[in-house]
Design a protein around this motif. Structure first.
Motif, short mmCIF file in Angstrom:
data_model
loop_
_atom_site.label_atom_id
_atom_site.label_comp_id
_atom_site.label_asym_id
_atom_site.label_seq_id
_atom_site.Cartn_x
_atom_site.Cartn_y
_atom_site.Cartn_z
N MET A 1 32.45 -16.44 -10.32
CA MET A 1 32.71 -18.03 -9.93
C MET A 1 32.51 -18.40 -11.99
SD MET A 1 29.70 -18.96 -7.21
CE MET A 1 28.18 -17.77 -7.90
N LEU A 2 33.02 -18.10 -12.61
CA LEU A 2 32.19 -18.65 -13.64
C LEU A 2 34.42 -18.22 -14.70
CD1 LEU A 2 29.28 -16.36 -15.34
CD2 LEU A 2 29.87 -18.82 -14.30
N ARG A 3 34.58 -19.70 -15.01
CA ARG A 3 35.73 -19.44 -15.40
C ARG A 3 36.78 -20.40 -14.07
NH1 ARG A 3 37.28 -15.65 -19.76
NH2 ARG A 3 35.52 -14.41 -17.79
N PHE A 4 36.62 -19.57 -13.06
CA PHE A 4 37.61 -18.99 -11.51
C PHE A 4 36.68 -18.67 -10.92
CE2 PHE A 4 38.95 -15.91 -14.18
CZ PHE A 4 38.55 -14.56 -13.06
N TRP A 5 37.64 -18.71 -9.51
CA TRP A 5 36.92 -18.15 -7.86
C TRP A 5 37.08 -17.23 -8.09
CZ3 TRP A 5 37.39 -16.23 -3.42
CH2 TRP A 5 36.06 -15.75 -2.62
N GLN A 6 36.98 -15.71 -7.86
CA GLN A 6 37.72 -14.75 -7.66
C GLN A 6 36.71 -13.41 -6.39
OE1 GLN A 6 39.70 -11.62 -10.26
NE2 GLN A 6 41.39 -12.59 -10.01
N LEU A 7 37.39 -13.49 -5.81
CA LEU A 7 36.62 -11.28 -4.86
C LEU A 7 37.72 -10.52 -5.05
CD1 LEU A 7 33.98 -10.84 -3.11
CD2 LEU A 7 35.88 -11.87 -1.09
N ARG A 8 36.85 -9.85 -5.58
CA ARG A 8 37.50 -8.07 -5.76
C ARG A 8 36.70 -7.64 -4.61
NH1 ARG A 8 37.69 -9.99 -10.51
NH2 ARG A 8 35.75 -8.55 -11.17
N ARG A 9 37.22 -6.90 -4.29
CA ARG A 9 36.95 -5.14 -3.72
C ARG A 9 37.46 -3.79 -3.43
NH1 ARG A 9 35.90 -4.68 3.36
NH2 ARG A 9 33.96 -5.10 2.22
N ASP A 10 36.90 -3.29 -4.47
CA ASP A 10 37.46 -1.64 -5.25
C ASP A 10 38.44 -2.39 -6.20
OD1 ASP A 10 36.03 -0.16 -3.16
OD2 ASP A 10 37.13 -0.11 -2.06
N GLY A 11 38.29 -2.90 -6.68
CA GLY A 11 39.26 -3.58 -8.11
C GLY A 11 40.66 -3.96 -7.65
N GLU A 12 40.57 -4.70 -5.99
CA GLU A 12 41.57 -4.95 -5.37
C GLU A 12 41.17 -6.64 -4.81
OE1 GLU A 12 45.38 -4.14 -5.22
OE2 GLU A 12 44.76 -2.19 -6.65
#
Length: 275
Positions: A1-12
């Motif tokens: 959540m820092l700088r942009f929102w992103q969700l990753r699972r196992d690097g993907e």
């Protein structure tokens, strides 16, 4: 959540719709929460039954798309403990930095870039952004003081400058930056930092720096060839010569030949100057 929102699972990267992002984010920031509290936070303008139905749909979509990310226990929602959140790392780092411990370089880099969800403007997000910003500001300033005590003036100056990127009028950070510059025998940078702060403080708040900061800048020689080579500013009110650490700011413009000019503006100019 820092700088942009992103969700990753196992690097993907896992692509998540904005509606589901908001639910995951609330639980990441606020921790385990009652369902009606989450519904009221995410849909504040909806009647409670409609907000609860919207929450039920969001929970269903998140659970179907990302199995295992939510922990559901009756009326309480939470993220599964295995979920790693970058905000948690920064919160732990803030506690370490406030205590003056931890690797300084890592702390500086992590805290400088720890902007929470830029571009999100909901009220609860703005509150969390402001709270994190204040914590970062105080932690960076405290870290700068700790580095000064350790004798690392260069890192202290860099850390104080990072704090001033967050809040240019935070005097504690200005004092740390000036002290670090003086410790590196860089009086020009110290004077520049002080003058920039004093000018901004007077312009935005209508006040002068504290007496402690004025005394600190008094360590800089009042006369400087750099200042001596500069012509008198067209607007007297914008000119801030330093004398004994005090900013000599005139309350009103002066006419040419006004006898008050000599006493207040001669500081910093070459001896016997006619200005």
């Amino acid at each position: 959540m820092l700088r942009f929102w992103q969700l990753r699972r196992d690097g993907e990267i896992v692509h998540v719709a904005v509606r589901q992002q908001r639910l995951i984010t609330v639980l990441a920031v606020r921790g385990p929460s009652l369902r009606n509290y989450v519904a009221g936070l995410l849909w504040p303008d909806c009647p409670e039954p409609r907000a609860m139905e919207s929450l039920r749909v969001s929970v269903h979509l998140v659970t179907r798309q990302i199995p295992g990310i939510l922990a559901k226990e009756g009326s309480t929602l939470a993220l599964d403990p295995v979920v790693q959140v970058d905000l948690y790392r920064v919160r732990a780092l803030l506690q370490e930095s406030s205590a003056g411990v931890g690797p300084a370089q890592r702390a500086l880099l992590d805290l400088r870039d720890a902007e929470l969800l830029p571009g999100w403007y909901e009220d609860w997000v703005l509150f969390e952004q402001s709270r994190l910003q204040q914590h970062r500001l105080r932690a960076l300033t405290t870290l700068s003081r700790s580095l000064l005590q350790a004798g690392d003036c260069e890192a202290a100056a860099e850390t104080a400058a990072a704090a001033l990127e967050i809040e240019p009028l935070y005097e504690g950070a200005v004092r740390a930056l000036v002290t670090a510059d003086l410790g590196m025998e860089n009086s020009v940078s110290a004077l520049h930092a002080y003058n920039s702060y004093a000018a901004a403080l007077r312009r935005d708040m209508g006040v002068l720096p504290s007496e402690a900061l004025m005394k600190l800048i008094g360590a800089v020689p009042a006369y400087s060839p750099l200042l001596a080579s500069q012509p008198l500013a067209h607007s007297v009110e914008d000119f801030l010569p330093v004398h004994g650490g005090e900013a000599a700011v005139l309350p009103v413009p002066l006419a040419v030949g006004d006898p008050r000019t000599e006493a207040l503006l001669a500081v910093g100019f070459a001896p016997r100057a006619d200005h």
